[in-house]
Design a protein around this motif. Structure first.
Motif, PDB file in Angstrom:
ATOM      1  N   GLY A 233       0.764  -1.171  -0.298  1.00  0.00           N
ATOM      2  CA  GLY A 233       0.469  -0.296   0.179  1.00  0.00           C
ATOM      3  C   GLY A 233       0.425   1.712   0.313  1.00  0.00           C
ATOM      4  N   THR A 234       1.695   1.147   0.090  1.00  0.00           N
ATOM      5  CA  THR A 234       2.718   2.552  -0.037  1.00  0.00           C
ATOM      6  C   THR A 234       4.119   2.620  -0.819  1.00  0.00           C
ATOM      7  OG1 THR A 234       4.820   1.211   1.767  1.00  0.00           O
ATOM      8  CG2 THR A 234       2.966   2.395   2.962  1.00  0.00           C
ATOM      9  N   SER A 235       3.898   1.041  -1.388  1.00  0.00           N
ATOM     10  CA  SER A 235       4.967   0.970  -2.643  1.00  0.00           C
ATOM     11  C   SER A 235       4.862   2.501  -2.890  1.00  0.00           C
ATOM     12  CB  SER A 235       5.130   0.155  -3.543  1.00  0.00           C
ATOM     13  OG  SER A 235       3.389   0.000  -3.995  1.00  0.00           O
ATOM     14  N   TYR A 236       3.546   2.702  -3.970  1.00  0.00           N
ATOM     15  CA  TYR A 236       3.821   4.275  -5.030  1.00  0.00           C
ATOM     16  C   TYR A 236       3.711   5.461  -4.299  1.00  0.00           C
ATOM     17  CZ  TYR A 236      -1.244   3.598  -2.847  1.00  0.00           C
ATOM     18  OH  TYR A 236      -2.692   2.933  -2.559  1.00  0.00           O
ATOM     19  N   LEU A 237       4.086   5.654  -3.126  1.00  0.00           N
ATOM     20  CA  LEU A 237       4.069   7.197  -2.621  1.00  0.00           C
ATOM     21  C   LEU A 237       5.607   7.604  -2.972  1.00  0.00           C
ATOM     22  CD1 LEU A 237       2.914   6.775   1.413  1.00  0.00           C
ATOM     23  CD2 LEU A 237       1.466   7.733  -0.664  1.00  0.00           C
ATOM     24  N   PHE A 238       6.664   6.982  -2.534  1.00  0.00           N
ATOM     25  CA  PHE A 238       8.053   7.309  -2.785  1.00  0.00           C
ATOM     26  C   PHE A 238       8.266   6.303  -4.221  1.00  0.00           C
ATOM     27  CE2 PHE A 238       7.069   8.149   1.511  1.00  0.00           C
ATOM     28  CZ  PHE A 238       6.922   8.974   1.327  1.00  0.00           C
ATOM     29  N   PRO A 239       7.668   6.636  -5.374  1.00  0.00           N
ATOM     30  CA  PRO A 239       8.483   5.852  -6.618  1.00  0.00           C
ATOM     31  C   PRO A 239       9.942   6.336  -6.895  1.00  0.00           C
ATOM     32  CG  PRO A 239       7.005   7.388  -7.237  1.00  0.00           C
ATOM     33  CD  PRO A 239       7.329   7.674  -5.672  1.00  0.00           C
ATOM     34  N   GLY A 240      10.224   7.273  -5.746  1.00  0.00           N
ATOM     35  CA  GLY A 240      12.034   6.904  -6.805  1.00  0.00           C
ATOM     36  C   GLY A 240      12.034   8.006  -8.402  1.00  0.00           C
ATOM     37  N   THR A 241      12.666   6.827  -8.918  1.00  0.00           N
ATOM     38  CA  THR A 241      13.021   7.321 -10.279  1.00  0.00           C
ATOM     39  C   THR A 241      11.777   6.533 -11.456  1.00  0.00           C
ATOM     40  OG1 THR A 241      14.842   5.438 -10.660  1.00  0.00           O
ATOM     41  CG2 THR A 241      15.488   7.569 -10.134  1.00  0.00           C
ATOM     42  N   ARG A 242      12.017   5.357 -10.830  1.00  0.00           N
ATOM     43  CA  ARG A 242       9.844   5.021 -11.291  1.00  0.00           C
ATOM     44  C   ARG A 242       9.105   5.564 -11.486  1.00  0.00           C
ATOM     45  NH1 ARG A 242      10.715   0.013  -7.427  1.00  0.00           N
ATOM     46  NH2 ARG A 242      10.601   1.978  -6.171  1.00  0.00           N
ATOM     47  N   SER A 243       8.179   5.043 -11.975  1.00  0.00           N
ATOM     48  CA  SER A 243       6.572   5.395 -12.567  1.00  0.00           C
ATOM     49  C   SER A 243       6.023   4.994 -11.209  1.00  0.00           C
ATOM     50  CB  SER A 243       6.041   4.835 -13.575  1.00  0.00           C
ATOM     51  OG  SER A 243       6.252   3.599 -13.559  1.00  0.00           O
ATOM     52  N   ARG A 244       4.566   5.535 -10.914  1.00  0.00           N
ATOM     53  CA  ARG A 244       4.254   4.897  -9.747  1.00  0.00           C
ATOM     54  C   ARG A 244       3.583   3.631  -9.662  1.00  0.00           C
ATOM     55  NH1 ARG A 244       3.732   8.304  -5.620  1.00  0.00           N
ATOM     56  NH2 ARG A 244       3.459  11.011  -5.969  1.00  0.00           N
ATOM     57  N   LEU A 245       3.020   3.038 -11.178  1.00  0.00           N
ATOM     58  CA  LEU A 245       2.568   1.993 -11.668  1.00  0.00           C
ATOM     59  C   LEU A 245       3.626   0.725 -11.198  1.00  0.00           C
ATOM     60  CD1 LEU A 245       0.748  -0.001 -12.699  1.00  0.00           C
ATOM     61  CD2 LEU A 245       1.281   0.793 -14.783  1.00  0.00           C
ATOM     62  N   ASP A 246       4.516   1.328 -11.820  1.00  0.00           N
ATOM     63  CA  ASP A 246       5.644  -0.009 -11.887  1.00  0.00           C
ATOM     64  C   ASP A 246       7.020  -0.043 -10.329  1.00  0.00           C
ATOM     65  OD1 ASP A 246       5.732  -0.535 -14.513  1.00  0.00           O
ATOM     66  OD2 ASP A 246       8.203   1.279 -15.002  1.00  0.00           O
ATOM     67  N   ALA A 247       6.558   1.379  -9.533  1.00  0.00           N
ATOM     68  CA  ALA A 247       6.982   1.080  -8.338  1.00  0.00           C
ATOM     69  C   ALA A 247       5.459   0.547  -6.834  1.00  0.00           C
ATOM     70  CB  ALA A 247       7.072   2.534  -7.401  1.00  0.00           C
ATOM     71  N   PHE A 248       4.169   0.475  -7.906  1.00  0.00           N
ATOM     72  CA  PHE A 248       3.408   0.000  -7.020  1.00  0.00           C
ATOM     73  C   PHE A 248       3.454  -1.796  -7.162  1.00  0.00           C
ATOM     74  CE2 PHE A 248      -1.486  -1.878  -7.494  1.00  0.00           C
ATOM     75  CZ  PHE A 248      -1.600  -1.990  -6.532  1.00  0.00           C
ATOM     76  N   LYS A 249       4.042  -2.563  -8.434  1.00  0.00           N
ATOM     77  CA  LYS A 249       4.075  -3.385  -9.119  1.00  0.00           C
ATOM     78  C   LYS A 249       5.049  -4.474  -8.486  1.00  0.00           C
ATOM     79  CE  LYS A 249       2.445  -3.792 -14.044  1.00  0.00           C
ATOM     80  NZ  LYS A 249       2.932  -3.041 -15.408  1.00  0.00           N
TER      81      LYS A 249
END
Length: 318
Positions: A233-249
């Motif tokens: 649930g927190t993976s897409y809060l701070f995606p860094g250089t990735r897209s939020r979708l990639d961070a969420f995946k």
């Protein structure tokens, strides 16, 4: 067919196979079958030719590749629990540590709320459950509730239920992990209240020795399952250089790894609850050995071993 014509007809295909450009399993299988046919033909008509040795080398290369892949597949499950799960736990150590903080916080809240408000126990567990537990305590069998039913069917039922619950708590973490942590807080409070029921009767130590036979593993798995929900649930809060979708995946993938990695822990906890907890009046030594072995496993596999693996990984890349 003359050897020269045979070579000319198949040279392009052999070179393509030799370059190893194909990654499709069906295409590799097709190439292998054709090479076997070519090798059979070459051994029949050009047994001493270099082209026969060349085709044999190509076929051997594919065969070894297939064999190695199969070997890797057979070891993948072992690798999952040996490397993937511990390293994923290490990667998200802060969130998992925070989940344990939530557990102890609300466990304490439940325990002391029950202490200062006698009606709170019945509000949480209901009159029937509390009356039955108090009857067991009065009759000298305080944990008789764990002696009901057949051991085997109790084990299976508890195992299935706890695995379903752990995945449910994980799935609830989709929205910033809020509902996973809320579920954890509720479960933690219930454990605190349950503990106080026996502490109030002077059976605090007996509670630990009896209930924690299975509870130590079970509660650890539930806490970490809720932590896995927070990871997702927190993976897409701070995606860094990735897209939020990639961070969420990636967060979903890591969370699933943790929850699946906990399945054997839940299976063992259910086994203890079904087969061992009912004998809570056992001599103190085997009781302590079970508790100590469970605690040692938890500390080693989820704390010490991930740190050692990470240090080894860093030393290799240094």
């Amino acid at each position: 067919m003359r050897e020269g014509l045979f070579i000319k007809k198949n040279k392009a295909r052999w070179e393509k196979i030799g370059a190893g450009l194909s990654t499709d399993a069906d295409e590799i299988a097709k190439d292998f079958v054709q090479l076997v046919d070519d090798l059979s033909y070459a051994k029949t008509y050009y047994p001493t030719s270099r082209v026969t040795k060349y085709i044999n080398g190509l076929a051997s290369k594919i065969y070894l590749g297939i064999y190695q892949n199969r070997k890797e597949e057979s070891n993948r499950l072992l690798r999952f629990w040996k490397y993937d799960v511990p390293l994923t736990v290490y990667k998200h150590g802060r969130i998992i540590l925070f989940s344990f903080f939530v557990f102890f916080l609300f466990y304490t809240v439940g325990f002391f709320t029950a202490k200062h408000d006698p009606t709170f126990v019945r509000d949480v567990f209901g009159n029937d459950y509390v009356d039955k537990t108090e009857h067991n305590i009065a009759s000298g069998n305080p944990f008789g509730i764990y002696q009901q039913g057949d051991s085997f069917f109790m084990w299976i039922a508890i195992m299935i239920n706890n695995i379903i619950v752990s995945f449910k708590y994980f799935g609830e973490g989709l929205l910033l992990g809020i509902f996973s942590l809320k579920a954890l807080a509720q479960e933690s409070m219930r454990v605190g209240v349950f503990n106080y029921m026996f502490f109030d009767k002077g059976m605090g130590a007996k509670f630990v020795l009896a209930v924690m036979i299975h509870g130590l593993l079970e509660l650890t798995a539930i806490v970490m399952s809720c932590g896995a929900g927070a990871v997702m649930g927190t993976s897409y809060l701070f995606p860094g250089t990735r897209s939020r979708l990639d961070a969420f995946k990636e967060g979903v993938k890591d969370g699933v790894k943790i929850v699946i990695g906990l399945v054997p822990v839940l299976m063992l906890a259910a086994f203890y609850e079904g087969f061992v907890t009912r004998y809570y009046t056992m001599p103190l030594l085997p009781n302590l050995l079970i508790l100590a072995s469970s605690a040692a496993f938890i500390i080693f596999y989820f704390v010490v071993y991930p740190i050692l693996l990470k240090r080894k990984e860093r030393s290799v890349h240094a």
